[in-house]
Enzyme design. Structure first.
Site, PDB file in Angstrom:
ATOM      1  N   HIS A  85       0.822  -1.317  -0.497  1.00  0.00           N
ATOM      2  CA  HIS A  85       0.073   0.319   0.034  1.00  0.00           C
ATOM      3  C   HIS A  85       1.410   1.255  -0.411  1.00  0.00           C
ATOM      4  O   HIS A  85       2.380   1.392   0.183  1.00  0.00           O
ATOM      5  CB  HIS A  85      -0.776   0.386   1.144  1.00  0.00           C
ATOM      6  CG  HIS A  85      -1.707   1.263   1.063  1.00  0.00           C
ATOM      7  ND1 HIS A  85      -1.866   2.566   1.218  1.00  0.00           N
ATOM      8  CD2 HIS A  85      -3.864   1.098   0.439  1.00  0.00           C
ATOM      9  CE1 HIS A  85      -2.918   3.060   0.449  1.00  0.00           C
ATOM     10  NE2 HIS A  85      -4.027   2.277   0.624  1.00  0.00           N
TER      11      HIS A  85
ATOM     12  N   ASP B 135      -8.144  -4.853  -0.544  1.00  0.00           N
ATOM     13  CA  ASP B 135      -8.381  -6.184  -1.549  1.00  0.00           C
ATOM     14  C   ASP B 135      -8.289  -7.093  -1.494  1.00  0.00           C
ATOM     15  O   ASP B 135      -8.326  -8.844  -2.203  1.00  0.00           O
ATOM     16  CB  ASP B 135      -7.384  -5.039  -2.855  1.00  0.00           C
ATOM     17  CG  ASP B 135      -8.529  -3.757  -3.187  1.00  0.00           C
ATOM     18  OD1 ASP B 135      -9.618  -3.773  -3.081  1.00  0.00           O
ATOM     19  OD2 ASP B 135      -7.926  -3.098  -3.809  1.00  0.00           O
TER      20      ASP B 135
END
Ligand code: CMC
Length: 428
Positions: free
Chosen positions: A307, A364
């Protein structure tokens, strides 16, 4: 006393004001730097650039903290509902009961879309990805509500545009799926909750009514809350930049949907399941795929890992992982792909490559598993993300407008040719 930093350049000292946020984050204000020194800043991918001051979402990537308007994501996911969180994000406070009732009623009553939207939908081939269809249908709303084109109209007008966006997105999203599977569209039902209504529009058929299980409706609501805002990510920045040219909310959200679609952003949830399926089909050798992800000559990446901002853990992933376990148990779903996901997570988390780069599973990684368990088709996963992110986009667009932010227009360092004379075609 206000703090400043000094920049020593070309024998001169430039003072740069320090802006401090409410969570004590410090930023150098370089807005006057070019005028005074001739320098711009260069920050590819905006990795270290604050584009605005915002009071909506706080995120501490080192400690895995995420708060909407000061409320922790953990508490909101457990105790709140998606519409309540939407109100909180857009208007800044948790609603009173009567505010929530009015908000819910307004959204419910605007869920129908103009019949002519069906004609637009009919023009799409069934192969059309629902994200592309959704983005263009949202942009088409400007045709049905031309007054929304001018965001400088009265606040009632802007308010109406906001309510319509929230009300109609589930309908447009479900219809983008119906187009994909070439089934008749299903109209909204006003007695159902936001999430339950969306599910019935997805799965009802002329032959059978889809009975929405409370477990599924609750899980969807939680997922929407977890996706509702994430400060200045790629799609939200897109919404703000598009809106900064005074484009309408619908045009800005349509652009946000397009930005979200990419596999490095919201499209990762679809990519994760496709990757897990690929590993399964290949025989389930997780180590082989981890090695591929580490190989700099191989473009393969572990989707759902890493991320830009979270460098310890993604708090949304922690909540979703637990929710995925609960939903799979409650619905009695046995998914071999989940086993591969767990193995992959274990292997990657023990591997130096991932540890040294702080690459952890992100939101996700597990959302795809839970969407599958809830019966959502793979190419609708990113649409689910868009449904969830809508109140965040709206809140950020509204804040940008209310703060009278200037048009978003970065600079560049030009690296092309210097002045050249035109050469006639026969001499090239
Ligand atoms: N698999 C393998 N290596 C990776 C991965 C990955 N998923 N993610 C990052 N790296 C490596 C990357 O190669 C680089 O290595 P090195 O320093 O040796 O060059 C290092 O880690 C830093 O990566 P980066 O690409 O410079 O980091 P970034 O901040 O630009 O990108 C990211 C962040 C999310 C785009 C990236 O981690 C990625 O592509 N992840 C997979 C896609 C994904 O899951 N996206 C969903 C993000 S969460 C949902 C949302 O909010 O959008």
């Amino acid at each position: 006393m206000s703090k400043t930093a000094e920049l020593h350049y070309n024998g001169k000292i430039f003072k740069l004001p320090i802006v401090t946020g409410s969570e004590n984050e410090n930023a150098l204000d370089i807005s006057k730097l070019r005028g005074e020194s001739g320098l711009i800043t260069l920050d590819r991918g905006f990795k270290n650039t604050g584009s605005c001051e915002s009071a909506i979402t706080f995120l501490n990537g080192e400690e895995g903290v995420l708060k909407y308007r000061g409320y922790s994501i953990e508490e909101l996911a457990e105790k709140s509902t998606f519409l309540e969180v939407s109100f909180l994000l857009i208007y800044g406070e948790l609603p009173t009961q009567s505010e929530l009732d009015t908000f819910t009623k307004d959204i419910t009553e605007h869920s129908l879309v103009h019949e002519d939207v069906r004609a637009i939908l009919d023009g799409y081939p069934s192969k059309a990805h629902p994200m592309g269809v959704l983005s263009s249908l949202v942009s088409s709303l400007t045709a049905f509500y031309p007054r929304s084109l001018d965001p400088n109209r009265s606040s009632e007008q802007v308010e109406g545009t906001i309510i319509r966006a929230l009300a109609k997105l589930p309908t447009l999203a479900a219809w983008s799926y119906k187009n994909r599977v070439r089934q008749p569209i299903v109209y909204p039902k006003n007695h159902l909750s936001y999430s339950a209504n969306f599910m019935q529009m997805m799965f009802s058929l002329p032959t059978t009514d889809y009975k929405v299980s409370p477990v599924i409706a609750k899980a969807i609501d939680k997922l929407l809350i977890l996706h509702a805002d994430h400060e200045q990510n790629c799609s939200t920045s897109t919404v703000r930049v598009v809106g900064s040219s005074h484009a309408s909310l619908y045009a800005s959200v349509s652009a946000g949907i397009a930005a979200l679609w990419g596999p490095l952003h919201g499209g990762a949830n679809q990519a994760v399941i496709e990757m897990l399926e690929e590993i399964k089909l290949d025989g389930g050798d997780v180590d082989k795929f981890v090695a591929k992800a580490k190989d700099k000559n191989d473009s393969f990446r572990l989707m759902g890992f890493g991320h830009r901002v979270y460098k310890s853990f993604d708090p949304r992933a922690t909540i979703i992982k637990k929710a995925a376990d609960d939903v799979l148990t409650e619905l009695n779903v046995v998914d071999p792909v989940l086993e591969i996901a767990k193995k992959l997570e274990r292997v990657a988390l023990e591997d130096d490559y991932f540890k040294s780069r702080n690459l952890y599973p992100n939101v996700d990684f597990y959302s795809g598993i839970i969407y599958r368990a809830l019966g959502i088709p793979t190419d609708m996963f990113t649409v689910m993300f868009a449904l969830g992110r809508l109140p965040g986009w709206i809140a950020q667009w509204k804040e940008m407008r209310e703060n009278h932010e200037p048009i978003g227009r970065p600079r560049q360092v030009y690296t092309g040719e210097n002045a050249r004379s035109y050469v006639d075609i026969e001499n090239r």
